[in-house]
Enzyme design. Structure first.
Site, mmCIF file in Angstrom:
data_model
loop_
_atom_site.group_PDB
_atom_site.id
_atom_site.type_symbol
_atom_site.label_atom_id
_atom_site.label_comp_id
_atom_site.label_asym_id
_atom_site.label_seq_id
_atom_site.Cartn_x
_atom_site.Cartn_y
_atom_site.Cartn_z
ATOM 1 N N TYR A 46 0.854 -1.195 0.000
ATOM 2 C CA TYR A 46 0.000 0.000 0.000
ATOM 3 C C TYR A 46 0.886 1.239 0.000
ATOM 4 C CZ TYR A 46 -5.021 -0.657 0.351
ATOM 5 O OH TYR A 46 -6.338 -0.875 0.045
ATOM 6 N N GLU A 48 -0.547 4.921 -0.580
ATOM 7 C CA GLU A 48 -1.260 6.165 -0.871
ATOM 8 C C GLU A 48 -0.350 7.366 -0.628
ATOM 9 O OE1 GLU A 48 -3.139 3.721 0.699
ATOM 10 O OE2 GLU A 48 -5.289 4.190 0.464
ATOM 11 N N ASP A 213 -5.794 14.260 -25.082
ATOM 12 C CA ASP A 213 -5.836 12.846 -24.686
ATOM 13 C C ASP A 213 -5.192 12.070 -25.827
ATOM 14 O OD1 ASP A 213 -6.409 10.205 -24.346
ATOM 15 O OD2 ASP A 213 -8.509 10.482 -23.792
ATOM 16 N N THR A 240 -3.186 6.518 -22.006
ATOM 17 C CA THR A 240 -3.027 5.201 -21.403
ATOM 18 C C THR A 240 -1.588 4.801 -21.662
ATOM 19 O OG1 THR A 240 -3.828 4.287 -23.477
ATOM 20 C CG2 THR A 240 -5.413 4.410 -21.667
ATOM 21 N N LYS A 243 -1.151 1.210 -25.112
ATOM 22 C CA LYS A 243 -1.457 1.149 -26.550
ATOM 23 C C LYS A 243 -0.137 1.227 -27.323
ATOM 24 C CE LYS A 243 -6.196 2.896 -26.138
ATOM 25 N NZ LYS A 243 -6.421 3.568 -24.839
ATOM 26 N N ARG A 249 -1.238 -2.080 -18.732
ATOM 27 C CA ARG A 249 -2.547 -1.429 -18.793
ATOM 28 C C ARG A 249 -2.620 -0.379 -17.681
ATOM 29 N NH1 ARG A 249 -6.630 -2.597 -21.855
ATOM 30 N NH2 ARG A 249 -5.247 -3.966 -22.989
HETATM 31 N N1 DSN Z 1 -10.945 1.304 -25.601
HETATM 32 C C1 DSN Z 1 -9.949 2.148 -26.177
HETATM 33 C C2 DSN Z 1 -9.817 1.953 -27.637
HETATM 34 O O1 DSN Z 1 -9.931 0.831 -28.072
HETATM 35 O O2 DSN Z 1 -9.602 2.915 -28.357
HETATM 36 C C3 DSN Z 1 -10.127 3.560 -25.834
HETATM 37 O O3 DSN Z 1 -10.189 3.686 -24.473
#
Ligand code: DSN
Length: 457
Positions: A46, A48, A213, A240, A243, A249
């Site tokens: 933990y 925080e 974003d 994120t 990707k 993730r």
């Molecule tokens: N789910 C993602 C995508 O496939 O683009 C976006 O959050």
């Protein structure tokens, strides 16, 4: 003792990934090191709060060894943080370096959490946020009425032009009229490179926070083949990490501004953005950070800082262009007429009279995975859209090049023609067509096995 059934299923998933080709543009294959860090003992801890950089002088701020060596005071609510602090500091520094940011918050559990934290940091309930329309390629967290944020803030949307670009004129018109607190550039189905300077100019006129974003293209930015919004007047970038960036993730927030102690209650000014964001992530919207994921983020950022990642990013785009070109040659109509990034949006309905959903299912049967996707102003219902969305980040990680892209486009064309012959979705599994699907499937598996996943071997 008998192993849990989950491990049998994991084995099957490994096999699925190995034998199929991942064309979903938001997915990727991580390295062994990223996977190891994510599956580490840090899941037991933990923590925080935040690590501090107090005592690290400007000169040593960027020295990874020095950052990892030092045990410093922190702003945490639990003891036992010596190693966690040093790992989180590494993740923060690497992210800052990668994206030219003054600050990085590596704790968001996901991209959705990252976006929500930025809204929470800067807006009051009822404030206006201007973002891209979901139906034109925007994202659910950019104002879809089904989200929590949309119940708190007032979202306004701009769309895209018929040639697939952002409708900058519409964006400017709405911004000047409505004076939103945030102007957001971001998307999950868009294949152009945004003109960040143009949006920044509009944002400055109305005094909005400029937020990007960049979840889909963060890896392209890190690899230097896509402009970085933070270099073009934007204040905040969310993403994120799983990707194109090829990490675990999770989410990440990068910002420009002054970094101060999270204990001070900051005024809502643009220079205080980093600290406002820290407080909005914790305690504002999240509890304990996932330090095992943060360790894996640190590893992924380290990998993205290597010269080889630049080549990877270049190849993603090169492959996407090759895939798009071959698909077009074979009769597919592409949204925006092609691609400038990693993603291709295909109008299957107009090209072959087949629904996106039927095409997605048929491609799944031959080991090609992608997703049905609505097109701007789609006449079909949202769950049976006219298009499919595909991309090259994952197959490029496997080492595939333009020759393989042409093969994939040709298989997709064969499958589309089969769909035309079959006529409707429920007959896809009819025995009559099984040999035709199996023939293509065998070729896909053969190619896939030639290009192992990074975690294999
Ligand atoms: N789910 C993602 C995508 O496939 O683009 C976006 O959050």
């Amino acid at each position: 003792m008998k192993k849990d059934l989950v491990f049998d299923l994991l084995k099957q998933e490994k096999l699925r990934q190995r034998k199929g080709l991942e064309l979903i543009p938001s997915e990727n294959y991580v390295s062994k090191d990223v996977l190891t860090a994510m599956g580490s003992v840090l899941t037991n801890k933990y923590s925080e709060g935040y690590p501090s950089f107090e005592g690290i002088s400007e000169g040593t701020l960027w020295s990874e060894t020095k950052i990892a060596d030092k045990v410093l005071p922190n702003y945490r609510y639990y003891g036992g943080q010596a190693n966690v602090d040093r790992i989180e500091r590494l993740a923060i520094r690497r992210a800052m370096k990668l994206f030219h940011a003054d600050h990085a918050n590596v704790q968001p559990h996901s991209g959705a959490n990252a976006n929500e934290a930025v809204y929470f940091a800067w807006c009051e309930p009822g404030d206006k946020i201007l973002a891209m329309n979901l139906a034109h390629g925007g994202h659910l967290t950019h104002g879809s009425p089904v989200t929590r944020s949309a119940k708190i803030y007032k979202f306004l949307s701009y769309g895209t032009t018929p040639d697939g670009d952002i409708d900058y004129k519409e964006l400017e018109k709405i911004a000047l009229k409505e004076k939103p607190k945030i102007i957001l550039v971001g998307y999950s189905a868009f294949m152009k490179v945004p003109d960040f300077d143009r949006v920044a100019k509009i944002g400055k006129k109305v005094g909005a926070l400029l937020m990007a974003d960049m979840a889909h293209v963060a890896g392209l930015i890190a690899g230097g083949v896509h402009p970085n919004p933070l270099d073009h007047g934007f204040h905040v970038m969310t993403t994120t990490t799983h990707k194109t960036l090829r990490g675990p993730r999770g989410g990440l927030i990068l910002s420009k501004g002054n970094v101060a102690s999270p204990l001070k209650k900051p005024e809502k000014t643009l220079t205080n953005i980093p600290i406002l964001i820290d407080r909005a992530v914790f305690p504002g919207t999240q509890g304990g950070p996932l330090e095992h994921v943060i360790a894996a983020k640190a590893v992924a950022f380290g990998e993205a800082l290597q010269p080889s990642f630049k080549k990877y990013a270049r190849n993603i785009v090169k492959n996407a262009k090759a895939l798009a070109k071959r698909l077009q040659k074979n009769g597919f109509i592409l949204q925006g007429g092609g691609t400038e990034n990693h993603l291709v949006l295909v109008n299957v309905k107009e090209s072959f009279g087949v629904s996106g959903k039927m095409f997605e299912k048929a491609l799944d049967m031959v080991g090609l995975t992608l997703n049905a996707n609505a097109l701007p102003c789609d006449k079909e219902a949202a769950f049976r859209p006219s298009g499919v969305r595909l991309g090259t980040p994952a197959i490029t990680t496997r080492g595939m090049g333009t020759a393989e892209m042409e093969k994939i486009a040709d298989w997709m064309t064969e499958v589309a023609k089969l769909c035309v012959e079959i006529g409707n979705e429920k007959d896809l599994t009819s025995k009559k067509y099984a040999p035709a699907f199996e023939k293509i499937h065998k070729q896909v598996v053969k190619l896939a096995l030639k290009f192992p996943l990074p975690t294999e071997g």
